[in-house]
Scaffold this motif. Structure first.
Motif, PDB file in Angstrom:
ATOM      1  N   PRO A 160      39.233  27.380  37.482  1.00 64.26           N
ATOM      2  CA  PRO A 160      40.048  27.595  38.688  1.00 64.26           C
ATOM      3  C   PRO A 160      41.474  27.114  38.485  1.00 64.26           C
ATOM      4  N   GLY A 161      42.393  27.749  39.214  1.00 60.82           N
ATOM      5  CA  GLY A 161      43.800  27.363  39.173  1.00 60.82           C
ATOM      6  C   GLY A 161      44.320  27.149  40.583  1.00 60.82           C
ATOM      7  N   GLY A 190      47.372  35.135  41.469  1.00 66.45           N
ATOM      8  CA  GLY A 190      46.716  34.679  40.254  1.00 66.45           C
ATOM      9  C   GLY A 190      46.470  35.787  39.253  1.00 66.45           C
ATOM     10  N   ILE A 191      47.402  36.756  39.174  1.00 69.12           N
ATOM     11  CA  ILE A 191      47.307  37.863  38.224  1.00 69.12           C
ATOM     12  C   ILE A 191      48.180  37.541  37.014  1.00 69.12           C
ATOM     13  N   PRO A 192      47.653  37.617  35.809  1.00 69.35           N
ATOM     14  CA  PRO A 192      48.474  37.364  34.624  1.00 69.35           C
ATOM     15  C   PRO A 192      49.675  38.309  34.570  1.00 69.35           C
ATOM     16  N   ALA A 211      35.443  36.161  37.775  1.00 73.31           N
ATOM     17  CA  ALA A 211      34.514  35.468  36.873  1.00 73.31           C
ATOM     18  C   ALA A 211      35.220  34.373  36.096  1.00 73.31           C
ATOM     19  N   HIS A 212      36.444  34.655  35.667  1.00 74.63           N
ATOM     20  CA  HIS A 212      37.218  33.662  34.921  1.00 74.63           C
ATOM     21  C   HIS A 212      37.574  32.465  35.797  1.00 74.63           C
ATOM     22  N   ARG A 213      37.969  32.733  37.048  1.00 76.60           N
ATOM     23  CA  ARG A 213      38.369  31.633  37.937  1.00 76.60           C
ATOM     24  C   ARG A 213      37.182  30.743  38.318  1.00 76.60           C
ATOM     25  N   VAL A 241      37.727  32.350  45.878  1.00 78.65           N
ATOM     26  CA  VAL A 241      36.446  32.336  45.163  1.00 78.65           C
ATOM     27  C   VAL A 241      35.670  31.074  45.520  1.00 78.65           C
ATOM     28  N   GLU A 242      36.345  29.943  45.539  1.00 82.63           N
ATOM     29  CA  GLU A 242      35.678  28.690  45.911  1.00 82.63           C
ATOM     30  C   GLU A 242      35.162  28.753  47.342  1.00 82.63           C
TER      31      GLU A 242
END
Length: 406
Positions: free
Chosen positions: A209-210, A154-156, A203-205, A218-219
């Motif tokens: 979430p994706g 999940g890294i841009p 923090a963004h996720r 994180v969840e």
């Protein structure tokens, strides 16, 4: 030459570029050799090159990874020592369980179309370049695992150049002869910057979430489904990406020259999955990305008849164990149909590399597509190796596409 002379030669520039003559000479001394007590060897009591002995120590959970002194005061060491790759049970077991739930057959199967899409996009770029010389590492071996792992974790994609520079500083520090004050300072800065980077992603996720590893973890952490602190989550994400990404880069950059030196294998790879799997395994055996590991004795003991005192280390040379003539007849020969024990390229036992399946998947899917698209591919210049004895691989490999794509 005795073991001290061989280790000195191995650490030289010549040994770093081609360690295999030193490994063969160490095999001639036996599967394990005592290391004389000298300041430069610090806590190392023995060096093991025999396949069976190296495998035995790695699989024995009583042998442990020794934390370096003062690790809590150094950012890079704190990151490493709070990740599953560098800690011992029960902490290792707890952390690994949290991540293992994400490396399921279902998630690996879902990676296949991602790998195909990334590979085909990179091959299209090579085709657009036409009949020319190019750096295979920069154009294919690096971006492929980087893009795949970035999407998986999940890294841009736009952050990968930033990420790579910091990963390289940590890798330079990890080399057995790389822990200079300058490299420690650079690695500390890199680790701190990566921790801030992941804190922002986490923090963004939480808000968006994706379908990626960070979101899932994180969840799980927030709902108490896994025993993992946020600090440990960040450390493990840094180390996991590095381990799964760098090893795959070197799988490709070390493996392509081997395949092209055996044109009958390279030509047969497309369409032959069994041969491809064997070729990937043989590349990993002959040119393992990770050459060195160490384990400390839990008590006064011996390894192969060599005494090892409590808390003293045995240096385990994976690159030598994979070429043990007692287990691999004609060990320096590339043979994708070779039978015998599995290589130790990804370690063994409790710390077996969690990303091994991803690395093998990328090799199995990408190499046949590359060779089918560019059957005239040739190596234009000798590879430029990293010079590291911990992570060894070609950092630059100039190839010629010769006639462009098929």
């Amino acid at each position: 030459m005795d073991v001290t002379q061989l280790l000195t030669r191995l650490y030289s520039d010549e040994g770093r570029q081609d360690p295999y003559p030193c490994y063969a000479a160490l095999h001639a001394l036996g599967p394990v050799s005592p290391v004389p007590a000298r300041a430069e060897h610090r806590s190392v009591a023995a060096v093991a090159v025999g396949y069976d002995l190296v495998s035995q120590v790695l699989r024995d959970p009583r042998w442990y990874k020794q934390a370096p002194p003062g690790w809590r005061e150094q950012e890079v060491l704190h990151t490493l020592q709070t990740s599953m790759m560098f800690v011992n049970p029960p902490e290792h077991t707890r952390m690994r369980a949290a991540f293992a739930r994400s490396f399921t057959p279902r998630r690996l199967a879902a990676l296949e179309p991602i790998v195909h899409r990334v590979v085909d996009g990179l091959l299209d770029r090579l085709a657009d370049a036409g009949d020319t010389d190019l750096d295979f590492v920069a154009e294919f071996a690096y971006p492929l695992p980087a893009l795949v792992m970035a999407e998986f974790i999940g890294i841009p994609a736009g952050e990968l150049d930033f990420y790579r520079q910091r990963v390289e500083r940590i890798d330079e520090f990890l080399d057995v002869a790389g822990q200079t004050p300058q490299r420690l300072a650079a690695a500390n800065t890199a680790a701190a910057e990566l921790r801030d980077f992941y804190a922002g992603l986490i923090a963004h996720r939480r808000h968006r979430p994706g379908d990626d590893l960070i979101s899932a973890l994180v969840e799980a952490v927030d709902f108490g489904d896994v025993e993992l602190t946020v600090d440990e989550l960040v450390s493990n994400l840094i180390v996991l990406f590095n381990a799964a990404f760098v090893t795959t880069v070197y799988l490709f950059s070390n493996g392509l020259p081997l395949l092209l030196a055996h044109p009958e294998v390279a030509a047969a790879l497309p369409g032959d999955d069994a041969l491809t799997r064997g070729a990937v395994d043989e590349i990993l055996r002959l040119e393992a990305p990770v050459h060195f590991l160490a384990r400390a004795a839990p008590e006064d003991t011996e390894v192969g008849g060599v005494p090892v005192g409590r808390d003293r280390n045995v240096l385990l040379i994976l690159g030598a164990a994979n070429r043990d003539p007692a287990r691999f007849p004609d060990p320096d020969r590339f043979d994708p149909r070779r039978s015998g024990p599995p290589s130790l390229a990804f370690g063994a036992g409790p710390h077996f590399c969690l990303g091994a399946a991803v690395s093998r998947l990328e090799g199995r899917l990408a190499l046949p597509r590359l060779l089918a698209r560019f059957p005239g591919l040739t190596v234009a210049e000798p590879p430029t190796y990293s010079g590291s004895l911990f992570l060894r691989g070609a950092d630059k490999l100039t190839v010629h596409t010769r006639g462009g794509p098929a």
